[in-house]
Design an enzyme around this catalytic site. Structure first.
Site, PDB file in Angstrom:
ATOM      1  N   LYS A 205       0.910  -1.177  -0.149  1.00  0.00           N
ATOM      2  CA  LYS A 205       0.122   0.117  -0.099  1.00  0.00           C
ATOM      3  C   LYS A 205       1.016   1.236   0.100  1.00  0.00           C
ATOM      4  O   LYS A 205       0.386   2.399  -0.502  1.00  0.00           O
ATOM      5  CB  LYS A 205      -0.857   0.033   1.112  1.00  0.00           C
ATOM      6  CG  LYS A 205      -1.882  -0.947   1.524  1.00  0.00           C
ATOM      7  CD  LYS A 205      -3.409  -0.854   0.232  1.00  0.00           C
ATOM      8  CE  LYS A 205      -4.436  -1.650   0.480  1.00  0.00           C
ATOM      9  NZ  LYS A 205      -5.487  -1.256  -0.248  1.00  0.00           N
TER      10      LYS A 205
ATOM     11  N   SER B  47      -9.304   1.157   7.690  1.00  0.00           N
ATOM     12  CA  SER B  47      -8.833   0.520   9.119  1.00  0.00           C
ATOM     13  C   SER B  47      -7.508  -0.014   9.136  1.00  0.00           C
ATOM     14  O   SER B  47      -7.073  -0.552  10.073  1.00  0.00           O
ATOM     15  CB  SER B  47     -10.071  -0.420   9.665  1.00  0.00           C
ATOM     16  OG  SER B  47     -10.002  -1.424   8.964  1.00  0.00           O
TER      17      SER B  47
ATOM     18  N   TYR C 208       2.751   8.079  12.501  1.00  0.00           N
ATOM     19  CA  TYR C 208       3.152   8.703  11.575  1.00  0.00           C
ATOM     20  C   TYR C 208       2.679  10.190  11.470  1.00  0.00           C
ATOM     21  O   TYR C 208       2.805  10.923  10.552  1.00  0.00           O
ATOM     22  CB  TYR C 208       2.904   7.920   9.970  1.00  0.00           C
ATOM     23  CG  TYR C 208       3.682   6.816   9.910  1.00  0.00           C
ATOM     24  CD1 TYR C 208       4.758   6.630   9.827  1.00  0.00           C
ATOM     25  CD2 TYR C 208       2.792   5.458   9.936  1.00  0.00           C
ATOM     26  CE1 TYR C 208       5.533   5.454   9.684  1.00  0.00           C
ATOM     27  CE2 TYR C 208       3.507   4.574   9.813  1.00  0.00           C
ATOM     28  CZ  TYR C 208       4.728   4.219   9.599  1.00  0.00           C
ATOM     29  OH  TYR C 208       5.427   3.189   9.665  1.00  0.00           O
TER      30      TYR C 208
ATOM     31  N   GLY D 122      -8.501  -7.700  -3.074  1.00  0.00           N
ATOM     32  CA  GLY D 122      -9.332  -7.353  -2.170  1.00  0.00           C
ATOM     33  C   GLY D 122     -10.283  -6.223  -2.786  1.00  0.00           C
ATOM     34  O   GLY D 122     -11.079  -6.634  -3.464  1.00  0.00           O
TER      35      GLY D 122
ATOM     36  N   GLU E 118      -8.681 -14.944  -3.934  1.00  0.00           N
ATOM     37  CA  GLU E 118      -9.630 -14.400  -3.005  1.00  0.00           C
ATOM     38  C   GLU E 118     -10.016 -15.601  -2.111  1.00  0.00           C
ATOM     39  O   GLU E 118      -9.897 -16.884  -2.299  1.00  0.00           O
ATOM     40  CB  GLU E 118     -10.888 -14.012  -3.640  1.00  0.00           C
ATOM     41  CG  GLU E 118     -10.821 -12.755  -4.356  1.00  0.00           C
ATOM     42  CD  GLU E 118     -12.406 -12.410  -5.185  1.00  0.00           C
ATOM     43  OE1 GLU E 118     -12.593 -11.173  -4.814  1.00  0.00           O
ATOM     44  OE2 GLU E 118     -12.739 -13.328  -5.775  1.00  0.00           O
TER      45      GLU E 118
ATOM     46  N   LYS F  40      10.439 -19.028   7.081  1.00  0.00           N
ATOM     47  CA  LYS F  40      10.775 -17.972   8.184  1.00  0.00           C
ATOM     48  C   LYS F  40      10.400 -16.695   7.851  1.00  0.00           C
ATOM     49  O   LYS F  40      11.174 -15.834   8.209  1.00  0.00           O
ATOM     50  CB  LYS F  40      12.156 -18.170   8.777  1.00  0.00           C
ATOM     51  CG  LYS F  40      12.778 -19.504   8.408  1.00  0.00           C
ATOM     52  CD  LYS F  40      12.384 -20.726   9.614  1.00  0.00           C
ATOM     53  CE  LYS F  40      13.135 -21.924   9.386  1.00  0.00           C
ATOM     54  NZ  LYS F  40      12.335 -22.828  10.238  1.00  0.00           N
TER      55      LYS F  40
ATOM     56  N   ASN G 202       1.567  -7.242   8.341  1.00  0.00           N
ATOM     57  CA  ASN G 202       1.061  -6.641   9.436  1.00  0.00           C
ATOM     58  C   ASN G 202       0.340  -7.744  10.233  1.00  0.00           C
ATOM     59  O   ASN G 202      -1.149  -7.474  10.165  1.00  0.00           O
ATOM     60  CB  ASN G 202       0.408  -5.225   9.019  1.00  0.00           C
ATOM     61  CG  ASN G 202       1.387  -4.299   8.754  1.00  0.00           C
ATOM     62  OD1 ASN G 202       2.645  -4.522   8.952  1.00  0.00           O
ATOM     63  ND2 ASN G 202       1.004  -3.487   7.684  1.00  0.00           N
TER      64      ASN G 202
END
Lengths: 366, 366
Positions: free
Chosen positions: A82, A112, A149, A217, A240, A312, A355
């Protein structure tokens, strides 16, 4: 304002190249990893037992030969691709409106997830105020990440009506310019630089991709990647989750019409949105995207386990749906077997983000 | 047979260089990663709150400046540095005894962990039968991993007496030659190649390490790294868990005598063994190793969380004790502040392995 169909005509590889020139100073050139164990698993036919209870039960398992090239956008700035789109959209905005105007008015988005952090990073880097509207139910770590940020966060309810009301209110006060998360020309070109970089990294070692697969998405990444490869021989696929109808793009393609609403709590939390209008124009163009496949929650989990334990590397659930298709979808695997033959296919798999938290991993596998 | 003290005299950087020449075709040159977020966390003084309840409570927090260089042996073959020592010991054995004898007799070891898989891989690669004695309580994944490399596994009880009886029985039948996991000249030289590679990778980018820190279990890795750096200016440090006396090396150094027995269930499961005799000779030599520090279970967990979430890299708990010392031990941090001054230190941190599972992560953080 041109229609999505008209805009889609302007999405070319040259635009992606131009986007790369703009954003290169601000983003990481993420590594491309390979892994013999995963190649070997993907190149071994599934067992009859594994197919029992799936739509492929009773079929002779396909025998594709697959060599993976993993584009690690989980190692991108803010931990996801992103960052590419957000930097590009903001830099283009500054080109169009001038630095003074953009710095005075600021930018706004509702998200979000990773787009919120990406826009907050791009804005703080370029000295632009950023207003982020997040649903009250957002996770603490994502709120903290975005705030770190320097973005100003405003909370809203979680429906689109509530969200848009808050955005409109902030815009009326500040004049902030909306940068949407995926359904946007400049965002698509920015995300497409993932493909440009990947193709270049393969060329450096004398390789070329037969295919590339990305999560879908809102569809910005897949549309961007398909835009870059639209004048090349590399085939583009999308992936998806199937849970609670999260495979809106696949179902839309089947029905010949974009599905506008999705309500799903798939573990692929970056993939809960329906495909955007402009992205649909690209993805539904069979000359650009050759197929979209869906995988189950269990297949996403199994794939995530393989990536964490064998490679890993930490990925979020959304990031592995493309790899899951390569490992589990017999339609896709048979296609690789038929078209790739003895030589097989070199497949680029985009790991879209990383994330997640150890607590989230614990919840998935505990 | 020479004494450990006599053998220790022969451990030189030249021996490590020779080991590297032998094993290079068989091992991965693992990447060195950097991470701005972790540099920034390490270079920020701890808060008074963070120090409350620790031995450093009430002290003014140190203000070191630290730039990390992470040597990722979690990405080594079999997922740990142990591949280096196992290949080296076996290749040296073949040099000494001849291929025919070693292939006829085979090799044997006792291990429930990474050394078992490492020796199994080295043996299967070099066409040598491998007999591995594992405690019955070993985890299924580790048994499967070892078996996957074609080793013959025999189970034993978990005490050293039971284990050694089984080893002796297999040796009497097969003539298999013992390759111990850490307390062994050739193993130490093999593990030392981690340091040689790391120093070379830093030289390529015009950098030099002020210090390097590694975990200490049996001590093979730390002794090997200290051997390589023994004629250089880079300072070598060791790290252990403190839980249930797992910091036998640190305590031994304090008491001036090696501690021979340890009984601990620290989450750093690769670090539950006491330091070996030969390794002790190296590590207790202050010209070679400047200090050994210990960290708590909570500090290991916090550090593992940081590495997984911020670096997106999977490490096992044992792998992060060195980084945990850099982040949490005020004695170490003050030393960096004093000796590194304004410029600070470039610190090499060896991530020793990545052999964990999502279920184990879930158990730690669920």
């Amino acid at each position: 304002m041109s229609t999505p169909a008209e805009q889609a005509q302007l999405l070319t590889a040259a635009r992606v190249q131009a986007a790369y020139t703009l954003i290169q100073p601000y983003i990481h050139k993420t590594p491309v990893l390979t892994n013999k164990t995963l190649n070997s698993i993907a190149s071994t036919p599934q067992t009859a037992d594994a197919l029992a209870g799936t739509p492929f039960a009773g079929q002779t398992p396909a025998q594709p030969r697959i060599r993976f090239h993993f584009k690690c956008e989980n190692l991108q700035r803010i931990g996801a691709f992103k960052a590419r789109g957000a930097f590009h959209a903001l830099l283009r905005l500054i080109e169009d409106r001038g630095e003074e105007e953009v710095q005075r008015r600021g930018v706004i988005t509702h998200s979000s997830g990773n787009h919120a952090q990406a826009l907050a990073l791009a804005a703080s880097t370029l000295g632009v105020p950023a207003y982020i509207v997040m649903p009250e139910i957002s996770t603490t770590s994502k709120i903290a990440g975005t705030r770190a940020y320097g973005a100003q966060i405003t909370f809203s309810g979680s429906t689109s009506v509530e969200r848009e009301a808050v955005v409109a209110e902030i815009q009326s006060k500040t004049g902030a310019i909306l940068i949407p998360p995926y359904d946007h020309f400049d965002i698509i070109c920015g995300q497409g630089t993932t493909a440009l970089e990947l193709a270049g990294q393969l060329a450096e070692i004398g390789e070329e991709l037969d295919a590339v697969i990305t999560p879908i998405g809102g569809g910005g990444l897949n549309a961007g990647v398909a835009t870059f490869f639209s004048d090349k021989t590399t085939k583009v696929f999308g992936a998806e989750p199937s849970f609670q109808g999260a495979d809106d793009c696949r179902r839309g393609l089947e029905a010949g019409q974009r599905i506008e609403k999705v309500s799903t709590l798939t573990i692929g939390d970056g993939l809960r949105t329906p495909v955007g209008l402009l992205n649909w124009e690209v993805i539904s163009d069979q000359k650009k995207v050759e197929g979209v496949y869906a995988v189950t929650e269990e297949q996403i989990k199994s794939t995530m386990k393989l990536v964490l334990e064998r490679m890993k590397v930490v990925v979020e659930p959304s990031a592995v749906v493309g790899l899951a298709v390569c490992l589990f979808d017999e339609d896709f695997r048979r296609r690789v077997e038929k078209e790739g033959g003895e030589e097989g296919w070199d497949i680029g798999v985009v790991f879209s983000g990383g994330n997640t938290t150890v607590e989230a991993i614990a919840k998935l596998f505990g």
